[in-house]
Design a protein around this motif. Sequence first.
Motif, mmCIF file in Angstrom:
data_model
loop_
_atom_site.group_PDB
_atom_site.id
_atom_site.type_symbol
_atom_site.label_atom_id
_atom_site.label_comp_id
_atom_site.label_asym_id
_atom_site.label_seq_id
_atom_site.Cartn_x
_atom_site.Cartn_y
_atom_site.Cartn_z
ATOM 1 N N SER A 111 0.788 -1.456 -0.086
ATOM 2 C CA SER A 111 0.118 -0.030 0.028
ATOM 3 C C SER A 111 0.668 1.252 -0.002
ATOM 4 O O SER A 111 0.638 2.079 -0.573
ATOM 5 C CB SER A 111 -0.901 0.096 1.207
ATOM 6 N N ILE A 112 2.001 1.226 0.820
ATOM 7 C CA ILE A 112 2.948 2.267 0.634
ATOM 8 C C ILE A 112 3.540 2.724 -0.783
ATOM 9 O O ILE A 112 3.376 3.808 -1.052
ATOM 10 C CB ILE A 112 4.002 2.151 1.575
ATOM 11 N N ILE A 113 3.746 1.693 -1.347
ATOM 12 C CA ILE A 113 4.473 1.594 -2.506
ATOM 13 C C ILE A 113 3.358 2.093 -3.799
ATOM 14 O O ILE A 113 3.630 3.085 -4.460
ATOM 15 C CB ILE A 113 5.254 0.316 -2.962
ATOM 16 N N LYS A 114 2.181 1.252 -3.507
ATOM 17 C CA LYS A 114 1.087 1.832 -4.709
ATOM 18 C C LYS A 114 0.627 3.220 -4.593
ATOM 19 O O LYS A 114 0.228 3.859 -5.600
ATOM 20 C CB LYS A 114 0.058 0.832 -4.398
ATOM 21 N N SER A 115 0.522 3.796 -3.282
ATOM 22 C CA SER A 115 0.266 5.166 -3.151
ATOM 23 C C SER A 115 1.319 6.153 -3.330
ATOM 24 O O SER A 115 1.222 7.210 -3.160
ATOM 25 C CB SER A 115 -0.320 5.261 -1.649
ATOM 26 N N ASN A 116 2.618 5.694 -3.217
ATOM 27 C CA ASN A 116 3.923 6.472 -3.619
ATOM 28 C C ASN A 116 4.363 7.064 -2.559
ATOM 29 O O ASN A 116 4.993 8.254 -2.495
ATOM 30 C CB ASN A 116 3.401 7.648 -5.010
ATOM 31 N N LEU A 117 3.890 6.725 -1.353
ATOM 32 C CA LEU A 117 4.413 7.280 -0.061
ATOM 33 C C LEU A 117 5.875 7.083 -0.033
ATOM 34 O O LEU A 117 6.558 7.922 0.663
ATOM 35 C CB LEU A 117 3.702 6.846 1.110
ATOM 36 N N ASN A 118 6.227 5.848 -0.543
ATOM 37 C CA ASN A 118 7.810 5.596 -0.543
ATOM 38 C C ASN A 118 8.354 6.455 -1.108
ATOM 39 O O ASN A 118 9.637 6.723 -0.732
ATOM 40 C CB ASN A 118 7.966 4.438 -1.033
ATOM 41 N N ILE A 119 8.136 7.129 -2.277
ATOM 42 C CA ILE A 119 8.885 8.194 -2.803
ATOM 43 C C ILE A 119 8.879 9.625 -1.953
ATOM 44 O O ILE A 119 9.877 9.987 -1.620
ATOM 45 C CB ILE A 119 8.142 8.662 -4.148
ATOM 46 N N LEU A 120 7.824 9.953 -1.327
ATOM 47 C CA LEU A 120 7.914 11.078 -0.329
ATOM 48 C C LEU A 120 8.883 10.477 0.818
ATOM 49 O O LEU A 120 9.770 11.364 1.458
ATOM 50 C CB LEU A 120 6.541 11.152 0.530
ATOM 51 N N PHE A 121 8.789 9.476 1.342
ATOM 52 C CA PHE A 121 9.619 9.121 2.423
ATOM 53 C C PHE A 121 11.145 9.391 2.036
ATOM 54 O O PHE A 121 12.027 9.614 2.850
ATOM 55 C CB PHE A 121 9.530 7.675 2.725
ATOM 56 N N LYS A 122 11.689 8.847 0.909
ATOM 57 C CA LYS A 122 12.990 8.932 0.513
ATOM 58 C C LYS A 122 13.362 10.259 0.069
ATOM 59 O O LYS A 122 14.604 10.512 0.237
ATOM 60 C CB LYS A 122 12.891 8.063 -0.883
ATOM 61 N N ASN A 123 12.317 10.987 -0.851
ATOM 62 C CA ASN A 123 13.005 12.450 -1.218
ATOM 63 C C ASN A 123 12.677 13.515 -0.617
ATOM 64 O O ASN A 123 13.128 14.717 -0.809
ATOM 65 C CB ASN A 123 12.447 12.369 -2.746
ATOM 66 N N THR A 124 11.771 13.527 0.587
ATOM 67 C CA THR A 124 11.632 14.669 1.238
ATOM 68 C C THR A 124 11.703 14.340 2.896
ATOM 69 O O THR A 124 12.069 13.213 3.343
ATOM 70 C CB THR A 124 10.185 15.088 1.307
ATOM 71 N N ALA A 125 11.433 15.366 3.696
ATOM 72 C CA ALA A 125 11.588 15.102 5.176
ATOM 73 C C ALA A 125 10.108 14.740 5.679
ATOM 74 O O ALA A 125 9.664 14.930 6.855
ATOM 75 C CB ALA A 125 11.744 16.549 5.771
#
Length: 178
Positions: A111-125
């Motif tokens: 669910s984290i990956i499908k909703s793109n939260l992983n990108i936010l976790f990686k690239n922002t604070a």
Amino acid sequence: MNVELELKRICEKNNGEFNHKSFKVDGEIGSFVHISKYNLKITYRNVLMNIVYDFGNSDTAQYLIEIPNLQKPDPFEIKTFDPFTKLVLLKKHSWKIVSSSPSLKKEIETSIIKSNLNILFKNTAFEISTKGTIAKKNYSIATRLSLKYEGKIESVESLISFHKLLIDSLINRYQIKK
């Protein structure tokens, strides 16, 4: 980007109810602090997502969800690592999922990956704290996050999508069959 217009648009897109309160409180040395609270109430699969964005005072958001009629659901917790910890520990992921159910952990990660939260976790604070617990006869999901990161308004749709996927997983997994 106009925060109110964007949150209102997202709420309408999800057939939700939008409410906004804006006020000033006394600050230091005779100044005022402008506070804006935005409340989005979105129903998904007969489950209410109560979402509050608080700007000016705490600069935080919280998502509160109560799912009724689940049969012995497993509790879980999602924690994110702060930017310093990410740098020092060189973790594969910027988050950690804690649950006694390996399959639920996998569904949450998906669910984290499908909703793109992983990108936010990686690239922002971007940091969240999410807990799924049994409260009274309901299963309660509480997500809290700071809004002190770049792209805070752009991330709202990803957060709503994540919570919808989480609701899907929990209902599909633990719904009492009638």
